[in-house]
Design an enzyme around this catalytic site. Structure first.
Site, PDB file in Angstrom:
ATOM      1  N   HIS A 155       0.832  -1.220   0.000  1.00  0.00           N
ATOM      2  CA  HIS A 155       0.000   0.000   0.000  1.00  0.00           C
ATOM      3  C   HIS A 155       0.860   1.260   0.000  1.00  0.00           C
ATOM      4  CE1 HIS A 155      -3.173  -2.832   1.298  1.00  0.00           C
ATOM      5  NE2 HIS A 155      -2.236  -3.301   2.104  1.00  0.00           N
ATOM      6  N   SER A 276      14.056  21.252 -16.773  1.00  0.00           N
ATOM      7  CA  SER A 276      12.835  22.022 -16.971  1.00  0.00           C
ATOM      8  C   SER A 276      13.186  23.302 -17.702  1.00  0.00           C
ATOM      9  CB  SER A 276      12.233  22.345 -15.598  1.00  0.00           C
ATOM     10  OG  SER A 276      11.442  23.517 -15.673  1.00  0.00           O
ATOM     11  N   LYS A 282      15.478  21.596 -11.528  1.00  0.00           N
ATOM     12  CA  LYS A 282      14.823  20.328 -11.822  1.00  0.00           C
ATOM     13  C   LYS A 282      15.709  19.325 -12.554  1.00  0.00           C
ATOM     14  CE  LYS A 282      10.501  19.910 -11.913  1.00  0.00           C
ATOM     15  NZ  LYS A 282       9.730  18.914 -11.209  1.00  0.00           N
ATOM     16  N   GLU A 289       9.184   8.057 -17.202  1.00  0.00           N
ATOM     17  CA  GLU A 289       7.780   8.455 -17.383  1.00  0.00           C
ATOM     18  C   GLU A 289       7.273   8.083 -18.778  1.00  0.00           C
ATOM     19  OE1 GLU A 289       7.134  12.585 -16.167  1.00  0.00           O
ATOM     20  OE2 GLU A 289       8.694  12.295 -14.689  1.00  0.00           O
TER      21      GLU A 289
END
Ligand code: ARG
Length: 457
Positions: A155, A276, A282, A289
């Site tokens: 979980h 970024s 970043k 992804e």
């Protein structure tokens, strides 16, 4: 020019021709198409269906087309209806009327089924080494991090201590099964439909065993209708590819989590990260992804194939031309994902101190604390309850099981002794997990070696 002249009084409408044509996506099968035609032509010659002279001309002509396509001397005509039409017409342009004898006893229906199988067989063969490479990388990283303690999760809540190598080897198991699935799909794929003709075989005295053998198949298919109607092998392949994407996508998700500041278990190499346009600080896991995102198109390809096939009456229907874009896209996507993913994992920096820090919070040794009481004679369910009370006490006091004084332990259960601190040390929690498949460092090292050996050439 169409192969199907004679009955028609006009050319096909140009826009409809584009709609009907598959050359944009089936030209990638040119080699398989020519190889299949060569086996067919040789068989027609051997059976005396075509003369030796014509057979020699056809074989030399096909060989020349193959070489010229490979060298770039010959370009595929984008207006041809499909690759089969293009090759046959080019052959006839080049060698004259012998070329018109190539298609004797054959249909594009068994031809395309053949080309599909030959192509996907090669694609299976191309993916397996890539999966092996990924598994080898996982085995290496696992061996390097066989002692680095991290929390495991259920979980997404901290659960029990494991080592990072054990987590990586879980993925190695998945990719090993993926190899098995590809090999399995390849076995069923490896049956020759050539000689099924349009759907009812042929009256010519063809030798299907000969062409099957020549093309490396285990044998000819047993039913001509099935031979031209079956696309199970495309669906099985796409299903195997979809599961690979499920595994890559779950892994990608964990990579994204792990390189967040909240976890910081790993850092990706700069070569496999992106920045970024506005936020200078970043460093984003775009590759992971994208892999996660691209799983969607592969599942879509599988769903598309299932839907195309589900209502088709036997035998060939033009709907089946839709098999190629779906299955090729699925293959290309998986191949691309693996190509980016493997070096990303290979070059990632593991940050064991951060994993260890995360493992120290969250009471992941609570099960071991309960097991300690079981070792002192308490039934597990009672031991579980005592430990739960201790955890609640620790939370109230803002401390951990490691730092809780023995008096507090003994107030909950007088079976606790000094030895509890050793029993709940994370190193011990991990090193005692020695049963088959468990994360003790010695197990992980052995498993890493076993897995590495499985994929070694
Ligand atoms: N381009 C077609 C396909 O990919 C080849 C088979 C054509 N057969 C036919 N009967 N129209 O499916």
């Amino acid at each position: 020019m169409k192969l199907w002249t004679g009955r028609f009084s006009k050319e096909i409408d140009p826009k409809t021709n584009d709609f009907n044509s598959s050359i944009q996506f089936d030209s990638r099968m040119y080699k398989e198409d020519i190889t299949g035609s060569m086996a067919h032509a040789a068989m027609l010659g051997a059976q005396g269906i075509n003369s030796k002279e014509d057979t020699d001309a056809i074989l030399a002509g096909l060989q020349g087309i193959l070489e010229d396509l490979e060298s770039g001397a010959l370009a595929i005509d984008p207006n041809a209806e499909d690759i089969h039409t293009f090759v046959e017409q080019t052959l006839t342009e080049r060698i004259g009327s012998a070329g018109k004898r190539l298609h004797t006893s054959r249909s594009r229906n068994d031809q395309v089924a053949l080309d599909d199988r030959l192509t996907l067989r090669n694609e299976c063969d191309a993916l397996i080494p890539q999966l092996k490479e990924l598994i080898a990388v996982l085995a290496k990283q696992a061996a390097d991090h066989a002692e680095d303690i991290m929390p495991s999760y259920t979980h997404l809540q901290r659960a029990q201590p494991i080592v990072f190598g054990h987590h990586l080897l879980a993925y190695a198991e998945m990719f090993l099964r993926d190899i098995g699935r590809l090999e399995d799909a390849r076995k069923r794929m490896n049956v020759s439909p050539l000689g099924s003709g349009a759907l009812a075989g042929t009256t010519y005295d063809i030798d299907r065993e000969m062409t099957a053998k020549e093309l490396g198949f285990d044998g000819p298919c047993h039913n001509s209708l099935d031979g031209v109607s079956d696309r199970d092998f495309c669906i099985e392949f796409a299903a195997a590819l979809s599961l690979i994407m499920v595994h890559l996508s779950r892994f990608a998700e964990e990579v994204c989590l792990w390189c967040s500041w909240e976890f910081k278990f790993i850092e990706l190499d700069d070569a496999f990260s992106t920045g970024s346009s506005i936020m200078p600080q970043k460093k984003n896991p775009d590759i992971a992804e994208l892999v996660r995102g691209k799983s969607g198109r592969v599942f879509g390809d599988l769903m598309g194939l299932l839907t195309v096939m589900k209502g088709l009456p036997l035998a060939y229907n033009k709907d089946m031309q839709e098999d190629k874009e779906a299955v090729f896209d699925a293959f290309d996507t998986v191949k691309m994902c693996l190509t980016a993913f493997i070096p990303m994992i290979d070059t990632m920096t593991v940050l064991p101190e951060n994993m260890r820090k995360a493992a120290a919070g969250g009471f992941i040794n609570a099960t071991d604390c309960a097991d300690y009481l079981v070792g002192r004679g308490l039934p597990f369910r009672d031991a579980y309850k005592c430990t739960g009370e201790l955890v609640a006490l620790c939370i109230e006091k803002g401390t951990t099981l490691e730092d809780l004084p023995l008096e507090e332990y003994r107030q909950v259960c007088d079976l606790f002794e000094e030895g509890v601190y050793d029993a709940i040390s994370l190193e011990r929690c991990v090193s005692q997990r020695t049963c088959i498949g468990a994360p003790a460092p010695e197990n992980v090292r052995k498993e890493a070696a076993r897995v590495a050996a499985l994929v070694a050439e």
